[in-house]
Design a protein around this motif. Structure first.
Motif, short mmCIF file in Angstrom:
data_model
loop_
_atom_site.label_atom_id
_atom_site.label_comp_id
_atom_site.label_asym_id
_atom_site.label_seq_id
_atom_site.Cartn_x
_atom_site.Cartn_y
_atom_site.Cartn_z
N ILE A 1 0.89 -1.18 0.04
CA ILE A 1 0.06 0.02 -0.11
C ILE A 1 0.98 1.18 0.11
N THR A 2 0.53 2.27 -0.64
CA THR A 2 1.27 3.51 -0.74
C THR A 2 1.19 4.45 0.32
N GLU A 3 1.97 5.40 0.52
CA GLU A 3 2.03 6.51 1.54
C GLU A 3 0.74 7.18 1.52
N LYS A 4 0.25 7.66 0.45
CA LYS A 4 -0.98 8.24 0.16
C LYS A 4 -2.20 7.52 0.66
N GLU A 5 -2.26 6.19 0.28
CA GLU A 5 -3.41 5.30 0.92
C GLU A 5 -3.21 5.04 2.38
N LEU A 6 -2.14 4.97 2.83
CA LEU A 6 -1.83 4.85 4.27
C LEU A 6 -2.41 5.89 5.07
N ILE A 7 -2.03 7.16 4.55
CA ILE A 7 -2.36 8.49 5.33
C ILE A 7 -3.70 8.64 5.40
N SER A 8 -4.45 8.27 4.15
CA SER A 8 -5.92 8.28 4.12
C SER A 8 -6.76 7.33 4.91
N PHE A 9 -5.92 6.18 5.07
CA PHE A 9 -6.54 5.40 6.13
C PHE A 9 -6.36 5.48 7.51
N MET A 10 -5.11 6.15 7.90
CA MET A 10 -4.87 6.43 9.20
C MET A 10 -5.76 7.50 9.73
N ASP A 11 -5.96 8.31 8.62
CA ASP A 11 -6.92 9.56 9.40
C ASP A 11 -8.28 9.27 9.55
N ARG A 12 -8.60 7.99 9.21
CA ARG A 12 -10.22 7.73 9.48
C ARG A 12 -10.26 6.45 10.39
N VAL A 13 -9.09 5.89 10.72
CA VAL A 13 -9.22 4.86 11.86
C VAL A 13 -9.47 5.43 13.12
N PRO A 14 -10.15 5.11 13.93
CA PRO A 14 -10.51 5.56 15.51
C PRO A 14 -9.13 5.71 16.00
N SER A 15 -8.99 6.76 16.96
CA SER A 15 -7.56 6.70 17.54
C SER A 15 -7.23 5.77 18.63
N ASP A 16 -8.56 5.19 19.06
CA ASP A 16 -8.25 4.21 20.04
C ASP A 16 -8.10 2.71 19.54
N VAL A 17 -8.07 2.77 18.05
CA VAL A 17 -7.99 1.40 17.51
C VAL A 17 -6.29 1.23 17.00
N MET A 18 -5.62 0.37 17.50
CA MET A 18 -4.39 0.20 17.03
C MET A 18 -3.96 -0.46 15.55
N VAL A 19 -3.00 0.21 15.09
CA VAL A 19 -2.79 -0.17 13.51
C VAL A 19 -1.38 -0.64 13.46
N VAL A 20 -1.16 -1.97 13.23
CA VAL A 20 0.10 -2.57 13.34
C VAL A 20 0.65 -2.92 11.84
N LEU A 21 1.61 -2.03 11.52
CA LEU A 21 2.07 -2.16 10.01
C LEU A 21 3.34 -3.21 10.22
N ASP A 22 3.20 -4.19 9.42
CA ASP A 22 4.21 -5.29 9.62
C ASP A 22 5.08 -4.92 8.45
N GLU A 23 6.57 -4.49 8.52
CA GLU A 23 7.40 -4.08 7.65
C GLU A 23 8.51 -5.13 7.62
N ALA A 24 8.39 -6.51 7.74
CA ALA A 24 9.53 -7.20 7.89
C ALA A 24 10.36 -7.35 6.32
N TYR A 25 9.70 -6.75 5.34
CA TYR A 25 10.66 -6.69 4.07
C TYR A 25 10.81 -5.36 3.64
N TYR A 26 10.74 -4.32 4.60
CA TYR A 26 11.08 -3.01 4.48
C TYR A 26 12.14 -2.67 3.58
N GLU A 27 13.30 -3.42 4.05
CA GLU A 27 14.58 -2.90 3.34
C GLU A 27 14.73 -3.49 1.79
N TYR A 28 13.67 -4.07 1.40
CA TYR A 28 13.87 -4.69 0.19
C TYR A 28 12.83 -3.97 -1.05
#
Length: 365
Positions: free
Chosen positions: A168-195
């Motif tokens: 998912i892109t940065e634009k998509e993630l920001i739009s998503f996070m802006d609408r997730v309730p602040s009391d709901v945890m979002v866990v982003l698993d970036e195990a392959y981040y460096e690739y």
């Protein structure tokens, strides 16, 4: 024996088939394992030196807080020491998050084909897992948002997603996070981040200042080549890290893991070289799949999910007999296999074996 009711039907995680077991079982002298997304180039030479020096301390408990490694990583990431927690692989951090935040009846949201450990740990805690179908192999963030309720505690997003390799892109993630309730945890698993090479991929650490409910997972198991030492980490607000620490065992990472990770972190030239070689391998494999007329999901990880037009378990057996171990068993994609990107020689051997397997008169098992 009376067991916890939530584990009665829990499936046991099945890792990739071990090389030595395959050699013994099939009488093969050479076997190539492309099943577990390991780094085919090993680890930095600095790691071996660090482990050798640490042999003198075998009788001494590790630092439970991993203080020196924490300090090094905090500088590398640009965060505070109290924003980091280490685990026996990022798998343990997932388990700790579930233990700290989920109780019976809570709801947690994830993709329908993603890293299975999210669901298994939610199941253990008695939480309800709501699985949202991927769209073209990619997380459906809008669909996930639509499932948020007053019972939702955690949303899991694997980026790049395992097993599809999509992002998912940065634009998509920001739009998503802006609408997730602040009391709901979002866990982003970036195990392959460096690739990742896609420039639209999000830089998530700076986002933590804006989103206090964001938790990021990364690992030393993949590009750093320390899978056997089991050391991953989570990054979050100091408040969240403190809560997770309350359910962490005191000596959950080893002395070897800690010194190896410190050494690996110092050798970013090795990381860059592995990143570049992996991208060359991805390009080669995807070009070969195009030549063979096979559908695949364009990958930003060190693996590719490719459709082979027959039951994946059948293809697994055919390739195994040729000394190639891949991964099958994806419920949403029953005729797809996942292949890790190896060295050029390993990739070529896999393509040769796959092409042989796809020839009808030669593919009987």
């Amino acid at each position: 024996m009376k067991h916890k009711s939530t584990i009665g039907n829990l499936p046991v995680y099945k890792p990739g088939k071990p090389v030595e077991e395959v050699k013994k079982e099939l009488g093969l002298s050479e076997v190539i394992k492309l099943a577990s997304n390991e780094n085919p180039y090993g680890s930095s030479k600095l790691v071996g030196n660090a482990i050798q020096a640490e042999l003198a301390n075998l009788s001494i408990y590790p630092d439970g807080s991993a203080g020196e490694l924490t300090a090094d990583l905090a500088v590398h990431l640009g965060v505070q020491n109290d924003q980091i927690i280490f685990g026996a692989g990022s798998d343990e951090i997932i388990a700790l998050i579930a233990r700290a935040f989920l109780i019976q009846g809570d709801e947690t949201i994830m993709a329908d084909q993603t890293f299975s450990v999210y669901k298994s740990n939610a199941d253990i805690e008695g939480a309800v897992s709501i699985e949202v179908p991927l769209v073209n192999g990619t997380h459906d963030l809008e669909g996930m948002l639509s499932k948020v309720s007053s019972k939702t505690k955690i949303i899991w997003v694997c980026n790049p997603n395992n097993p599809t390799g999509t992002i998912i892109t940065e634009k998509e993630l920001i739009s998503f996070m802006d609408r997730v309730p602040s009391d709901v945890m979002v866990v982003l698993d970036e195990a392959y981040y460096e690739y990742v090479t896609d420039e639209s991929y999000p830089e998530t650490i700076p986002m933590m200042e804006r989103y206090n409910n964001l938790v990021i997972l990364r690992t030393f198991s993949k590009i750093y080549g320390l899978a056997s030492l089991r050391i991953g980490y989570g990054i979050a607000s100091s408040e969240v890290i403190s809560l997770i620490n309350q359910v962490r065992e005191p000596f959950n990472t080893t002395r070897f893991g800690q010194v190896a990770a410190r050494a690996a972190l110092k050798d970013q030239d090795f990381v860059k070289a592995c990143h570049d070689k992996n991208r060359e391998g991805v390009t080669y494999l995807q070009n070969e799949f195009d030549r063979l007329g096979l559908h695949y999901f364009p990958s930003q990880g060190n693996f590719i999910l490719v459709q082979i037009g027959r039951p994946a378990a059948e293809m697994f057996d055919i390739l195994l007999r040729q000394g190639i171990i891949i991964r099958s068993g994806f419920q949403v994609y029953p005729d797809y296999i996942r292949v890790s990107v190896g060295t050029p020689e390993q990739n070529q051997a896999f393509i040769k074996a796959l092409e042989h397997a796809l020839t009808p008169e030669r593919s009987e098992v």
